[in-house]
Design a protein around this motif. Structure first.
Motif, PDB file in Angstrom:
ATOM      1  N   SER A 161       3.980   2.569  -9.714  1.00  0.00           N
ATOM      2  CA  SER A 161       4.547   3.018  -8.523  1.00  0.00           C
ATOM      3  C   SER A 161       4.471   4.540  -7.708  1.00  0.00           C
ATOM      4  O   SER A 161       3.456   5.160  -8.354  1.00  0.00           O
ATOM      5  N   GLY A 162       4.885   4.212  -6.645  1.00  0.00           N
ATOM      6  CA  GLY A 162       4.425   5.430  -5.950  1.00  0.00           C
ATOM      7  C   GLY A 162       4.730   6.431  -5.789  1.00  0.00           C
ATOM      8  O   GLY A 162       5.163   8.090  -5.973  1.00  0.00           O
ATOM      9  N   GLN A 183       2.841   7.308  -8.881  1.00  0.00           N
ATOM     10  CA  GLN A 183       1.612   8.085  -8.358  1.00  0.00           C
ATOM     11  C   GLN A 183       1.803   9.077  -8.154  1.00  0.00           C
ATOM     12  O   GLN A 183       0.454  10.244  -7.869  1.00  0.00           O
ATOM     13  N   ASP A 184       2.525  10.305  -7.564  1.00  0.00           N
ATOM     14  CA  ASP A 184       2.456  10.865  -6.121  1.00  0.00           C
ATOM     15  C   ASP A 184       3.449  12.244  -6.884  1.00  0.00           C
ATOM     16  O   ASP A 184       3.624  13.288  -5.935  1.00  0.00           O
ATOM     17  N   THR A 191       5.264   6.904   4.074  1.00  0.00           N
ATOM     18  CA  THR A 191       6.462   7.842   3.449  1.00  0.00           C
ATOM     19  C   THR A 191       6.800   8.316   3.335  1.00  0.00           C
ATOM     20  O   THR A 191       7.285   9.012   4.699  1.00  0.00           O
ATOM     21  N   VAL A 199       5.954  10.923  -1.056  1.00  0.00           N
ATOM     22  CA  VAL A 199       5.578  10.083  -1.608  1.00  0.00           C
ATOM     23  C   VAL A 199       5.674   8.871  -0.645  1.00  0.00           C
ATOM     24  O   VAL A 199       6.535   7.890   0.477  1.00  0.00           O
ATOM     25  N   THR A 200       4.215   8.113  -0.492  1.00  0.00           N
ATOM     26  CA  THR A 200       4.017   5.981  -0.270  1.00  0.00           C
ATOM     27  C   THR A 200       4.835   5.036  -1.743  1.00  0.00           C
ATOM     28  O   THR A 200       5.150   4.950  -2.028  1.00  0.00           O
ATOM     29  N   LEU A 201       5.599   4.576  -0.634  1.00  0.00           N
ATOM     30  CA  LEU A 201       6.197   3.552  -0.978  1.00  0.00           C
ATOM     31  C   LEU A 201       5.388   2.363  -0.904  1.00  0.00           C
ATOM     32  O   LEU A 201       4.344   1.960  -0.173  1.00  0.00           O
ATOM     33  N   GLY A 202       5.150   1.684  -2.505  1.00  0.00           N
ATOM     34  CA  GLY A 202       4.355   0.648  -2.325  1.00  0.00           C
ATOM     35  C   GLY A 202       5.154  -0.481  -2.352  1.00  0.00           C
ATOM     36  O   GLY A 202       6.010  -0.532  -2.711  1.00  0.00           O
TER      37      GLY A 202
END
Length: 618
Positions: free
Chosen positions: A532-533, A536-537, A569, A585-588
């Motif tokens: 998920s974002g 990853q972030d 983001t 955090v970038t939303l997936g």
């Protein structure tokens, strides 16, 4: 005394000294040869001050030295199990032992602790008594407990053993606290001796929990076998309805194998605030449920599901078992790749039994099957760990979950339950509806439990499944059991005219991937989903989310994120170990599925026929 008479007297004494007759040996009983005497063990269990949470145990060994290997170089080694069968975790029961002493007759003998769960008693005597205390203040189905209200004994956590004497007969004499009147256990009562029970060996003792107190009792008969139910704790229930529903569940379970191996069966039920599940035994089970378990139809069905699960274990696990699960090594892990079968397929059967007993409609059962598939497919660990690996790693992962477990593991219960459904369908379709999973259970029971009197290997189980299915099950085992690859579910459901459809909303909403909990007004990250974002972030478990895009977060994190598109983001302010930091955090895309079983278009007569047989529709 004359000289020759004195000579004969001295000769007789000297002969007796060198060659003593058997009848003056203190170990002999009515002229028996001492080597023929049977070694026995007697346990005396007391709880004189239950408010202190201590049990007192006396362990008396009689004729112990006559057993091969019991006495070595003038000492005995006495051990405490480190785990209990059915709960695959080293629990270190010896941590609760205090005051270990040993005596022969009235004479104390030297003893010392030689490892974490073993004591060495330095004596060559045939008969000795060992005394120790056990602190018991953890009421679960895997541990022992005593307080002013009642006592509960998980035998592996209470009774020590000598390795060379595990196969010898033993007796347990329970002395309840002065205001307690009832002892409930599946052990065989000794005629004429109150609260005294016999077991043929240590394994059966370990498999027989004991409830001590003033518990309520009721009984019923199912499959021509008398059943006793001991109820501890306050709960509002209809005894008549319970007895009737227990009967329905037990008879539906007994119909699977078609033979009941018990001459009596015992349920011990604890009603305690958190609930807690159950643990199976050879002729009994202990269940822990909430005091409100009977209050609603939904909670009552969950209770019956637990009853069905633990009861079916008297066949699957206790008699139909992988070869690793008995005889047991009580000091070390007992590994098997087949817990997905032993536990997971029992989870499959718990719902299948309730369907057959009429507690679930066909549609309700289909919803449960779809729910179970959703459960495993929405867990990232299902693409990391196979069902066979999950079974093997139960000792280090299954019972020791952490914040990353959902990302890296899958439960052999949940995946095994789904695999049980698929194997049942594979057998149904492979045999054109003439056989199902029951036939596999019957074969394993007859061939390995009754005929060969042992468990089965992984290969023997696979050969048996393919024999009953009448075809190769390579895809089932190579993909479903032994890999973490995606399963082609519809290859199984198509045989009964169904298809698995993902009905999850296909909106463009973004997905954060962090599960949180609100504690004292603080939003704390509890889990971070792999891929998920948030993962990853760099959001971490334990972070306090203080603000999102400059907006203070209370208990409304989901509202702040809802409706944000994929790729958006967020600027997240977190408190990590007392330091503030900002993380973008970038939303997936939302990876969660929501499966439903739906009929295929224009099902064939063969599909309709298999559907009815699958769900026991007349």
């Amino acid at each position: 005394m004359k000289k020759n008479t004195r000579f004969l007297y001295l000769l007789t004494v000297w002969t007796l000294f060198l060659f003593p007759p058997f009848f003056i040996d203190s170990r002999a009983d009515d002229g028996q040869n001492p080597s023929a005497l049977t070694p026995t063990i007697t346990y005396r269990l007391r709880m004189p001050e239950p408010q202190t949470h201590y049990f007192e145990v006396d362990m008396t060994l009689t004729n112990a030295a006559t057993a091969t290997g019991a006495r070595k170089n003038g000492y005995y080694d006495i051990r405490m199990p480190v785990w209990t069968p059915g709960s695959y975790l080293i629990r270190e029961y010896a941590k609760n032992v205090e005051g270990f002493t040993a005596m022969t007759g009235n004479q104390p003998v030297r003893s010392e602790k030689i490892r974490k769960n073993a004591w060495r008693v330095y004596t060559g005597a045939d008969n000795l008594t060992i005394h120790y205390r056990v602190y018991a203040n953890e009421l679960t189905v895997r541990t022992s407990f005593v307080d002013i209200d009642h006592g509960y004994v998980t035998p592996a956590s209470m009774f020590m053993y000598h390795d060379a004497l595990k196969a010898q007969p033993l007796r347990v004499a329970v002395e309840p606290y002065k205001t307690w009147k009832t002892v409930t256990t599946a052990l065989k009562p000794v005629a004429g001796q109150a609260n005294t029970f016999d077991a043929p060996n240590f394994d059966l003792l370990v498999d027989s929990p004991i409830e001590i107190g003033n518990q309520g009792l009721f009984s019923f008969t199912a499959a021509n076998v008398p059943h006793t139910v001991a109820m501890y704790g306050l709960a509002d229930y209809d005894e008549k309805r319970l007895a009737a529903d227990y009967t329905r569940v037990c008879e539906a379970a007994a119909s699977v194998v078609g033979e009941h191996p018990c001459d009596q069966y015992t349920f011990i039920v604890h009603h305690i605030p958190p609930g807690g599940g159950g643990l199976e035994h050879l002729n009994s089970t202990t269940l822990e449920v909430t005091r409100t378990a009977y209050d609603t139809e939904a909670s009552y069905k969950r209770f019956l599901s637990l009853v069905a699960h633990e009861y079916f274990h008297l066949w699957n696990v206790k008699r139909i078992r992988p070869i690793a699960l008995g005889p047991f090594d009580y000091e070390n892990e007992n590994y098997t790749h087949l817990l997905w079968l032993s536990e997971g397929c029992t989870s499959f059967y718990q719902e299948y039994i309730l369907r057959r007993a009429g507690f679930y409609t066909p549609d309700a059962y289909l919803s449960l099957v779809a729910y179970q598939i959703n459960q495993i497919e929405n867990q990232p660990g299902t693409r990391v760990q196979s069902a066979s690996e999950s079974s093997w790693d139960a000792w280090i992962k299954g019972y020791r979950p952490n914040e990353n477990s959902d990302n890296s593991t899958i439960s052999y219960y949940s995946k095994g339950s789904v695999l049980g459904t698929l194997l049942n369908l594979a057998i149904l379709s492979g045999s054109n509806g003439t056989r199902n999973m029951d036939d596999l259970m019957r074969y394993l029971y007859q061939e390995y439990y009754k005929k060969q009197q042992r468990g089965f290997t992984d290969d023997e189980f696979r050969r048996a499944a393919e024999q009953i299915a009448g075809r190769s099950l390579d895809a089932f085992f190579s993909v479903g059991v032994n890999s973490a690859e995606p399963i082609d579910y519809n290859a199984y459901f198509n045989a009964v005219g169904l298809q698995l459809v993902n009905v999850a909303a296909k909106s463009g909403d973004g997905f954060l991937g962090a599960s949180t909990t609100v504690t004292n007004g603080r939003t704390i990250v509890r889990e971070v989903r792999r891929g998920s974002g948030a993962y990853q972030d760099g959001l971490n478990v334990g972070d306090e989310i203080v603000a999102v895009d400059q907006v203070r977060v209370g208990d409304d994190l989901n509202r702040l994120v809802a409706g944000r598109p994929v790729g958006d983001t967020l600027n997240v302010l977190v408190n990590r170990a007392g330091l503030l930091r900002r993380i973008n955090v970038t939303l997936g895309a939302n990876p969660l599925v929501s499966y439903r079983l739906e009929p295929v278009s224009n099902p064939t007569d063969a599909q309709k026929n298999l559907y009815r047989k699958w769900l026991y529709i007349k």
